[in-house]
Every structure is written in C-alpha cells, then in structure tokens.
Scaffold this motif. Structure first.
Motif, mmCIF file in Angstrom:
data_model
loop_
_atom_site.group_PDB
_atom_site.id
_atom_site.type_symbol
_atom_site.label_atom_id
_atom_site.label_comp_id
_atom_site.label_asym_id
_atom_site.label_seq_id
_atom_site.Cartn_x
_atom_site.Cartn_y
_atom_site.Cartn_z
ATOM 1 N N PHE A 111 0.861 -1.184 0.000
ATOM 2 C CA PHE A 111 0.000 0.000 0.000
ATOM 3 C C PHE A 111 0.893 1.228 0.000
ATOM 4 N N TYR A 112 0.607 2.185 -0.867
ATOM 5 C CA TYR A 112 1.461 3.354 -1.038
ATOM 6 C C TYR A 112 0.660 4.633 -0.800
ATOM 7 N N VAL A 113 1.277 5.530 -0.063
ATOM 8 C CA VAL A 113 0.738 6.872 0.147
ATOM 9 C C VAL A 113 1.852 7.869 -0.152
ATOM 10 N N LEU A 133 3.526 1.784 2.823
ATOM 11 C CA LEU A 133 3.132 1.716 4.225
ATOM 12 C C LEU A 133 3.802 0.518 4.887
ATOM 13 N N VAL A 182 -2.601 2.572 8.831
ATOM 14 C CA VAL A 182 -2.084 3.786 8.194
ATOM 15 C C VAL A 182 -1.505 4.685 9.281
ATOM 16 N N THR A 214 -6.904 11.665 1.696
ATOM 17 C CA THR A 214 -5.638 10.961 1.460
ATOM 18 C C THR A 214 -5.848 9.864 0.429
ATOM 19 N N VAL A 274 -4.626 6.465 -1.510
ATOM 20 C CA VAL A 274 -3.828 5.262 -1.281
ATOM 21 C C VAL A 274 -3.845 4.434 -2.560
#
Lengths: 168, 327
Positions: free
Chosen positions: A81-83, A88, A103, A112, A114
C-alpha cells in the motif's frame, strides 16, 4: 496451557468468520464485518494452526486500518500500500485470505489517496478492499480475476481515497 | 458367490480427520471426505485387485481420487490381508492443501477368531503442496526485489506501469511453482460385529476403536477415535492429535435391482483442541448400482451441521466408479 474448551470455541469462531468472509467475497456482499473481526489479535488463536496473523495489529492510536479479503484463501498474495509514493509498513506476501495494514497517523488527512498493489500468485481470485476509520467500516473497492485461464492479469492496482473527514 | 449389500463411503484422511473404508458388509457411514464406494469383492478365491476412482464436489474441501488400487486376499478362516495405493488431490478454501496431491500407501490386516475380527491399518501418505515455508521463502525473495523498484504514485500512471513491470519481473525471476512433499501418517485399529451375519463386521478406520452391529439392513456403530497425524501443511510444526467418538446409524434398501440406496446419520463429538470444524451431525444419502459383476457406480449426498449449528449446512456431492478384475 490454554483451556481446551476455550480453544475449541475460538477455533470454531475463527473458521466461522473465515467462512463468512469467503461467502461474502464470493457473492459480492459486504465482507467488512467478518474481515475486521479477523483482524483482532485473538482471532487466530494459534499461529501453528493456520500460520496467518495480521501483518500489523491495530492499536488504539491507529485511527485508520486498511484490510483486504480475498478468495481462495489459500492463494498467496503479495500486497503493498502506497501513500505519497511511500510504502506503508507491513506490506509483503501473505496467505490466508486477508491482510491488514495500519495507516500511520502522520499520513492521515482528508482525501488521502492510497494505491493498493495486489499480486495474486494464482488465478481465479476475488477480493474486497476495506478501510476502518472512526469506528466505521468503508468498502473501498473490489475486483475479480478477469480471465482465470490467464496468468498475466493477476496484478491489481487500486486507487482509493481514505474515508478521513478531519485530520487526527 | 456371495455379494454383500451395497457398501458405502470411502474416506481419505485429511490432516487431523479420521479415515475409513467400506468393506463389502452392510452399509456404514464414515467420517472425513466421503464418496459413494462400491462393494469390494473380498471373497476367498476371488481375484483380489480392485481399481476405484472418485470425486467429491462442493464439499469442504472438495477432492478427487484419480485411482485407488486395492488388493485384498481373504484366507480360509476369513482373515483378510490388503494393501492400497492411491493418488488424490484436494482443492477448496478449507483444504489444508492448495491444489495438493496426495499419495497413499496403506496396509491393513483383519484377524478373525471365530466371530471376533480385529483390524489394524497403517496409512503412509506423502502430500505434495505449495507449503507455507516455500511461500514465505519466495515471498521474501520477491520483497527484496520489489524494494529495489521505484515506488509507484497514485497521480503518475507512468510510474505505475514501470512498477508493474518491475513486480512482474521479480515474479518471473523468483516464483517457481514447484511443490513440496510432506509426509504424513496415521495408524489405526478397529473392530466390529455384524449381528445379522453373526460375524464381526469390518470397518477400517484410522486410529479408531469401534463396535458395530447390524440387524438386517441396519447398521449401528459406536466409535471411539484417536489419531496422531503429522499435519502436512505445517510439517515443521507439531503433530496434531485428537480424540472423539460418536454414534452412527445406517440402513440400506434394495430398490429395483441392481440399484440400492443407503441412508444414515451420525452424531460425533471431538475432545481435542485441534478438532476445529469437525461436524457434530451429518446425514448421508448414498445411491449405488452394480453395472456388472466387475463394475459399480455410486453417488453420495452429504449434509453437515458444523459445530452443532444445524444452520451451517454444508452439502457435499461425490461420485465414484470402481472396476474389479476377475470375478
């Protein structure tokens, strides 16, 4: 030594939740309740039984948790999972039909985005992506293997917006 | 030649589940993975080789058995010596194996002293599956490669495409579909009595002691199970043990020859923490037909109430076909 009676009840509860999760994903109905029930640290009572555990157990200070449930549960999935272009903590390869990622508070703000990256190791999958924030469960997306005979369509990129109304 | 009534249900041992095999006696119910099984010709002097194949659909888990080769030899005092080899596969969300294969070699001996029969069996199984250890090792290797990929970004499709290519490259290099073999074993003993024939009925079970009796087409069995099995899905972990017991009742009816039907139910309890989702109530309906002296076909419908919850119905459907060489 755990109480055998309590252990039997917990194992039965575990399997019951897994069945509910699998049926919900198979039928496309809401899988959030059994999915997040399985994220509880006590949900898998013995790691030796199923060798599945939450990647990162939720804590009281984690206001947002992402979860993916899929079938068949025995299919391994490499999940990240990318933010803001950063992965993450807690991503990796999991087996068992579910994965949970908290998160970090620092990344929580309204709207936000994701990016969930799921790589299924075998074909014939279905999944649902959920988030739990503010005590509420939100279904963010779902998907089905478009061609069970093809091995080149098992990589999923899913863009979602976290259901965060106010920054913590 | 005396042919018994249609026999019922061959089970395969799955992890901590008990195994049983029907003989050519009265209909009996079995635990675990069930399929309508043909009557076996185990008469003294008969050609002892039998080949069977079966599949269980919509069960939990489903399984198919490509072949099961059995050789039974019955001596003059009705003692029976038999060996079995089989190849079976298992699929399903609850299966401990992911598209696994299982090879089984079993030997069983039934000793008779007058009306008393005691059977001993030893099952050796080798299970081929994608083990958790292999998944973990491959996963770590893939993670190491992905860590070197440029992360994707939600707002940049080009980065996503590049990341996708990087992931697929990592899989191509690191993922191998090779399966691991994990040995498993089970030992057992069983005894039974057939009141109708005034003989001890035969019942093969894995680590089970059983008293069974029959009056006419009705069979009653009281079972006490004990089992020690090394669970193949967690071969590096401890063995699983379980103990339990129950009561099984079955009755066979002969419809229009050569069709027969058997109906039965069982109530089982399990006294071990590893029993998991063992059902406590099951109803089985089996229908079989002897196509010829050498071939029999069968089908079984099974309903289970898991953990005593009668609403948690699990329906299994299975089919089988057997062929016996000789007469």
């Amino acid at each position: 030594m755990p109480d055998p009676t309590d252990l039997r009840a917990r194992v039965a509860r575990l399997h019951d939740l897994e069945d509910q999760l699998a049926r919900a994903i198979a039928t496309g109905t809401q899988a959030g309740t059994p999915l997040f029930a399985l994220s509880h640290p006590d949900a898998p009572p013995l790691a030796a039984l199923r060798e599945v555990a939450p990647i990162e157990a939720p804590t009281a200070t984690n206001p947002c948790e992402l979860a993916v449930g899929w079938i068949p549960a025995g299919v391994p999935v490499t999940a990240y999972f990318y933010v803001d272009g950063k992965a993450l903590p807690g991503g990796g390869t999991v087996r068992g039909g579910r994965v949970f990622v908290a998160v970090p508070d620092a990344l929580l703000r309204p709207r936000t985005k994701v990016l969930a990256v799921l790589r299924f190791w075998q074909s014939g999958w279905r999944y649902q992506l959920w988030a739990r924030a503010g005590g509420l469960e939100h279904r963010l997306g779902d998907g089905t293997d478009p061609d069970v005979t093809s091995g080149s369509d098992n990589l999923v990129f899913k863009e979602v917006v976290l259901p965060i109304e106010v920054a913590p | 030649m005396k042919l018994g009534a249609a026999a019922l249900a061959i089970a395969a041992v799955l992890g901590s589940h008990a195994a049983a095999a029907a003989q050519d006696a009265r209909a009996a119910l079995v635990e675990g993975q069930e399929a309508a099984a043909p009557a076996r010709l185990s008469q003294a002097g008969a050609d002892p080789w039998t080949v069977e194949s079966s599949a269980a659909l919509f069960g939990r888990p489903s399984f198919w058995e490509a072949f099961k080769l059995t050789n039974d030899t019955t001596t003059e005092n009705r003692s029976t010596y038999g060996v079995t080899a089989s190849l079976a596969g298992f699929v399903g969300p609850r299966s401990p194996y992911l598209d696994g294969l299982q090879l089984t070699a079993a030997a069983e001996v039934t000793d008779r002293v007058g009306f008393v029969g005691v059977k001993w069996n030893l099952d050796l199984r080798d299970v081929r599956l994608l083990s958790d250890a292999r998944v973990a090792a491959i996963g770590r290797a893939i993670d190491d490669e992905i860590a070197r990929c440029r992360p994707p970004d939600v707002d940049t499709p080009e980065l996503q495409r590049a990341f996708a290519a990087c992931i697929e490259g990592a899989f191509t290099r690191r993922f191998t579909p090779a399966l691991d073999w994990r040995p498993a074993f089970a030992i057992g003993a069983a005894a039974g009595f057939d009141a109708d024939d005034r003989r001890w009925a035969e019942r093969t079970a894995t680590a089970a002691a059983e008293l069974s009796g029959g009056v006419g087409p009705t069979t009653l069995a009281i079972t006490v199970n004990g089992e020690v099995v090394r669970h193949p899905a967690s071969a590096d972990g401890p063995r699983s043990t379980q103990a339990g017991g129950g009561v099984q009742l079955a009755e066979t009816f002969t419809l229009w020859r050569p069709w027969t039907i058997a109906v039965g139910g069982k109530v089982l309890g399990c006294a071990s923490a590893t029993c998991g989702d063992h059902s406590t109530l099951a109803l089985v309906l089996a229908l079989s037909v002897r196509v010829s002296d050498k071939q029999q076909l069968g089908t079984t419908l099974r309903w289970e109430g898991a953990g005593g919850d009668l609403r948690a119905a699990i329906v299994g459907v299975s089919f089988s076909s057997s062929f016996t060489r000789g007469k």
